[in-house]
Design a protein around this motif. Structure first.
Motif, PDB file in Angstrom:
ATOM      1  N   THR A 126     -30.901  -4.254 100.376  1.00 22.24           N
ATOM      2  CA  THR A 126     -31.853  -5.213 100.912  1.00 22.24           C
ATOM      3  C   THR A 126     -32.523  -4.633 102.150  1.00 22.24           C
ATOM      4  OG1 THR A 126     -30.554  -7.072 100.104  1.00 22.24           O
ATOM      5  CG2 THR A 126     -32.109  -7.532 101.878  1.00 22.24           C
TER       6      THR A 126
ATOM      7  N   GLU B 132     -36.329  -9.279 104.130  1.00 24.18           N
ATOM      8  CA  GLU B 132     -36.372  -9.521 102.693  1.00 24.18           C
ATOM      9  C   GLU B 132     -35.210 -10.420 102.274  1.00 24.18           C
ATOM     10  OE1 GLU B 132     -37.458  -6.310  99.388  1.00 24.18           O
ATOM     11  OE2 GLU B 132     -35.425  -6.016 100.149  1.00 24.18           O
TER      12      GLU B 132
ATOM     13  N   THR C  84     -35.292  -8.764  96.977  1.00 22.81           N
ATOM     14  CA  THR C  84     -34.738  -7.428  96.718  1.00 22.81           C
ATOM     15  C   THR C  84     -34.608  -7.190  95.217  1.00 22.81           C
ATOM     16  OG1 THR C  84     -33.450  -7.552  98.768  1.00 22.81           O
ATOM     17  CG2 THR C  84     -32.825  -5.850  97.194  1.00 22.81           C
TER      18      THR C  84
END
Length: 302
Positions: A209, A213, A218
């Motif tokens: 990740t 985000e 992801t």
């Protein structure tokens, strides 16, 4: 109970029930005669006895050591009533062990790949080794402060390293990453991959990740980057601590939407293909979340 709950089994590295890992940090805890000592070299080799005939694994206890002050040991965690401590050594010399424990066919330092090359028992000790590996590496790389260069000290309140000069606090590193089971429901197939370098067995799309985000974002990004396809209906499956990489792995299933044509990232992968349940070959060991997810697909869609 739904279909997913019935199929899930306790097979991953952390599935040691009814045993229980207690990772509460207690800086006041000291070793007794039966405490297990995990000796790591700075090259991250681990001292242990691996019996390939019985598949049994064991580690030295404090009573097997000599001339080691208890203050030199770092408390790691306990599993049920067994306490585990860490000792980092400068070499593979075993002079710190009692003579009776130094037999040539007894303890030796092993490259950590040995611990995941076959099933060893009890699994609680294998899981302890994986978890201790993460902490050993963290203690090694946080000896000095990254801000001012002073030597760090152990926190007396929590598992952290504190700089006595500038006050910088460092906690154990945990890297979030996703494991992704991409399903083509129409064809009843799963997207299976193999890495270009490193682990050579079947895998799934995976990745770390990035900053800013969500885990779901992801999933979408990694599938697009590695396979060039879009996905929908992203849903959580399971998670797994993976100490040898300092990761927390989060498993998701999702479905392909739009084109099924794979555009493989040749820098990351050497193989990517849609496979039916009967075509999927599982990994040699059942320790990983990836293998658990492939097995779940095979049993759910066969």
């Amino acid at each position: 109970m739904d279909k997913q709950s019935k199929i899930q089994g306790q097979t991953m590295i952390q599935d040691i029930s009814p045993a229980h890992l207690n990772n509460h940090y207690d800086p006041t805890k000291t070793a007794d005669e039966n405490s297990i000592i995990l000796f790591f070299t700075k090259e991250k080799k681990l001292l242990g006895r691996l019996d390939d005939s019985t598949q049994e694994i064991s580690f030295p206890r404090f009573k097997d050591a000599k001339d080691i002050a208890k203050e030199k040991l770092t408390y790691l965690f306990s599993i049920d009533d067994e306490d585990f401590f860490l000792m980092i050594t400068d070499s593979e010399n075993m002079d710190f062990l009692d003579v009776s424990a130094q037999d040539s066919d007894s303890y030796m330092f092993h490259d950590f790949r040995k611990f995941r090359s076959a099933y060893y028992y009890p699994q609680t000790y294998v899981y302890a080794a994986f978890t201790a590996y993460q902490l050993a590496e963290w203690y090694m790389v946080t000896r000095f402060c990254g801000k001012c260069g002073a030597e760090n000290e152990h926190s007396k309140k929590e598992r952290a390293m504190i700089c006595p000069k500038c006050g910088n606090i460092i906690y154990p590193r945990i890297n979030p990453a996703v494991i992704i089971g991409v399903i083509d429901k129409e064809a009843n197939k799963l997207l299976v991959t193999r890495y270009r370098v490193g682990y050579g067995h079947n895998a799934l799309v995976a990745g770390f990740t990035e900053i800013g985000e969500t885990l779901e974002e992801t999933v979408s990004r990694e599938v697009m980057e590695e396979a060039g396809i879009h996905v929908t209906n992203i849903r959580y499956y399971k998670s797994q601590p993976w100490g040898i990489a300092s990761d927390i792995l989060v498993g998701f299933f999702c479905e392909v939407t739009g084109s099924r044509e794979i555009t493989m990232d040749n820098n990351e992968l050497k193989f990517a293909s849609w496979l039916s349940p009967e075509e999927i070959e599982l990994q040699p060991l059942e320790y990983s979340l990836t293998n658990e997810m492939m097995k779940f697909f095979k049993k759910s869609y066969e």
